[in-house]
Enzyme design. Structure first.
Site, PDB file in Angstrom:
ATOM      1  CG  HIS A  62      -4.218  -6.460  -2.792  1.00  0.00           C
ATOM      2  ND1 HIS A  62      -3.432  -4.984  -3.116  1.00  0.00           N
ATOM      3  CD2 HIS A  62      -3.172  -6.725  -1.849  1.00  0.00           C
ATOM      4  CE1 HIS A  62      -2.524  -4.517  -2.540  1.00  0.00           C
ATOM      5  NE2 HIS A  62      -1.915  -6.371  -2.188  1.00  0.00           N
ATOM      6  CG  ASP A  78      -5.581  -2.690  -4.788  1.00  0.00           C
ATOM      7  OD1 ASP A  78      -6.186  -3.105  -4.273  1.00  0.00           O
ATOM      8  OD2 ASP A  78      -3.687  -2.663  -4.912  1.00  0.00           O
ATOM      9  CB  SER A  96      -0.215  -4.048   0.326  1.00  0.00           C
ATOM     10  OG  SER A  96       0.892  -4.534  -1.411  1.00  0.00           O
TER      11      SER A  96
END
Length: 482
Positions: free
Chosen positions: A134, A164, A238
């Site tokens: 993402h 992911d 992230s």
């Protein structure tokens, strides 16, 4: 086409970190005023340092310096990078309305969306950097800033939305890779440290413990086997590193959970992808540019109280097999309708979602040892995951040129079932009928289906007329295949 009712929204709890930087600029324009801290006196040979106004702070215990994470982090931080992605988009004041966009094209403007995330150098020789899917999803340009200040253009290798995980490559010059730990050895209570670039403020370190392992069933995410930690994982973290006290990578930070959204602050619910899973996905991406998944070829459903009694089970648990597809790995292994899968490779299976999640996390060809209950009696069966053919021609000549895959797991967890069109060859028969890449096939005149396996099975007898019910963007309608 008519508007499709809004799909179940992703709960705001999954506060992903790849989209952090620009909105916060205003909040950083007026930094808080802080009083300067008193400068401590140089450390003496005694075991304490006196600071006026506060109690003496020990610098050593029994002649040994107090523990610090600094030496470990000096080795780790050169391996953690900032990831800057750009996506060029066309913005219209009429939103996505196609008619007005065509009538007033001059009112549309080109915009560049920018986002910040983090990444980890895992192979210095090949220049491999792991991050989250993402973080770089849809990006036209991605660059990586190293801890020493160098900014390098990144080459996309591959990514997997369902776990992911994404893999990039940067020029392999004077890079420092982080060693990978065996994440299966992690225990609840182990100390961990998160390193990343939260809110775009620069490389930042937070610490905590492992709160849980094997965490799944989080809303809106794909296949799940997360490490949960109370180390702060904020937007921008992230793709960053979760490390143990040896400075080894145990996970890739991916999300934080907060019902009030990321602006409510950290509440100690952060999640990371275990290194063993990320490493497996990375190997597939490096070799093929994609992740291919398999199936044993069964449909299952949850076991409720009524079924448990009828199947002779002590408790309503497991995934009961409702269909075994002919010629499948399950059929070859002897699995039957009515069998209940309660564990796989020693991992507990509580329901149908657990079973699907387990399959999705295994590599193609993996051997599976199944613990089954048949008429209430325990049974052990062995099988393997096989890949499903994905070409449309093998199903029906009217689908020639199209390729299919399963609906992304994150959408399936929102209640959406069907088949994803992964590619349509230009000028093919499927293309001439109007089928497009990324269409979601919800229904077909071939028969009932919920995934790629059952979609293929529905073509055991080809229908005289093939009509597909598709979802394209936020609209759905029927498509007659010629």
């Amino acid at each position: 086409m008519r508007p499709l009712p809004t799909l179940i929204a992703l709960i705001a709890a999954a506060a992903f970190g790849g989209f952090a930087a620009t909105a916060l600029r205003g909040g950083l324009e007026q930094p808080a005023q802080a009083e300067p801290l008193p400068v401590p006196a140089p450390a003496a040979s005694t075991a304490a340092t006196a600071v006026p106004g506060i109690a003496a702070l020990p610098t050593a215990v029994d002649g040994q310096m107090l523990p610090s994470l600094a030496p470990m982090l000096q080795k780790v931080t050169p391996s953690v990078v900032s990831v800057h992605s750009k996506q060029h988009v066309r913005v219209s004041p009429f939103g996505n309305d196609p008619m007005f966009r065509r009538m007033f094209p001059e009112l549309s403007q080109d915009r560049v969306r920018e986002s910040l995330g983090s990444g980890v150098i895992v192979d210095a020789r090949r220049g491999y950097v792991l991050t989250n899917h993402h973080v770089i999803e849809g990006a036209d340009d991605v660059s990586v800033t190293l801890a020493d200040g160098r900014t390098l253009k990144a080459e996309f290798v591959g990514s997997d939305a369902d776990t992911d995980v994404a893999l990039m490559r940067i020029p392999a010059q004077d890079l420092t890779a982080i060693p990978l730990a065996d994440s299966n050895t992690l225990r609840v209570g182990d100390f961990v440290v998160a390193v990343g670039n939260p809110f775009g403020v620069g490389q930042t370190v937070t610490s905590g413990i492992v709160s849980a392992v094997g965490r799944s069933n989080l809303p809106g995410l794909g296949f799940q086997n997360f490490i949960q930690t109370d180390a702060s994982i904020n937007p921008g973290n992230s793709g960053g590193a979760l490390v143990n006290l040896r400075g080894e990578l145990v996970g890739i930070n991916t999300a934080s959970f907060n019902p009030r959204g990321s602006m409510a602050g950290n509440i100690g619910l952060g999640f990371a992808i275990p290194t063993n899973l990320a490493s497996n996905v990375m190997g597939q991406l490096a070799a093929n540019g994609e992740v291919r998944r398999g199936t044993i070829g069964v449909d299952t459903q949850n076991v409720d109280e009524r079924l448990a009694k009828g199947l002779g089970l002590d408790e309503p648990r497991g995934a009961v097999v409702t269909r075994v597809y002919p010629g499948s790995a399950a059929a070859a292994a002897g699995l039957r309708t009515g069998d209940v899968i309660v564990a796989a490779n020693g991992e507990r299976i509580d329901d149908s979602a657990d079973w699907r999640n387990f399959q999705g996390l295994q590599s193609l060809g993996s051997q599976l040892a199944l613990d089954v209950r048949r008429e209430g009696k325990p049974l052990k069966l062995t099988t393997a995951l096989r890949e499903q053919p994905r070409d449309g021609l093998s199903l029906d000549p009217r689908l020639a040129g199209a390729s299919f895959g399963d609906v992304p797991e994150s959408l399936r967890r929102q209640g959406l079932q069907g088949v994803l069109v992964t590619d349509v060859a230009k000028g093919s028969r499927a293309a001439r009928s109007g089928l497009r890449k990324d269409d979601l096939i919800l229904q077909a005149t071939s028969g009932k289906f919920s995934d790629l396996t059952s979609f293929r099975a529905s073509f055991a007898e080809q229908p005289p007329q093939l009509v597909l019910r598709i979802l394209r963007g936020n609209r759905n309608g029927n498509l007659v295949m010629q």
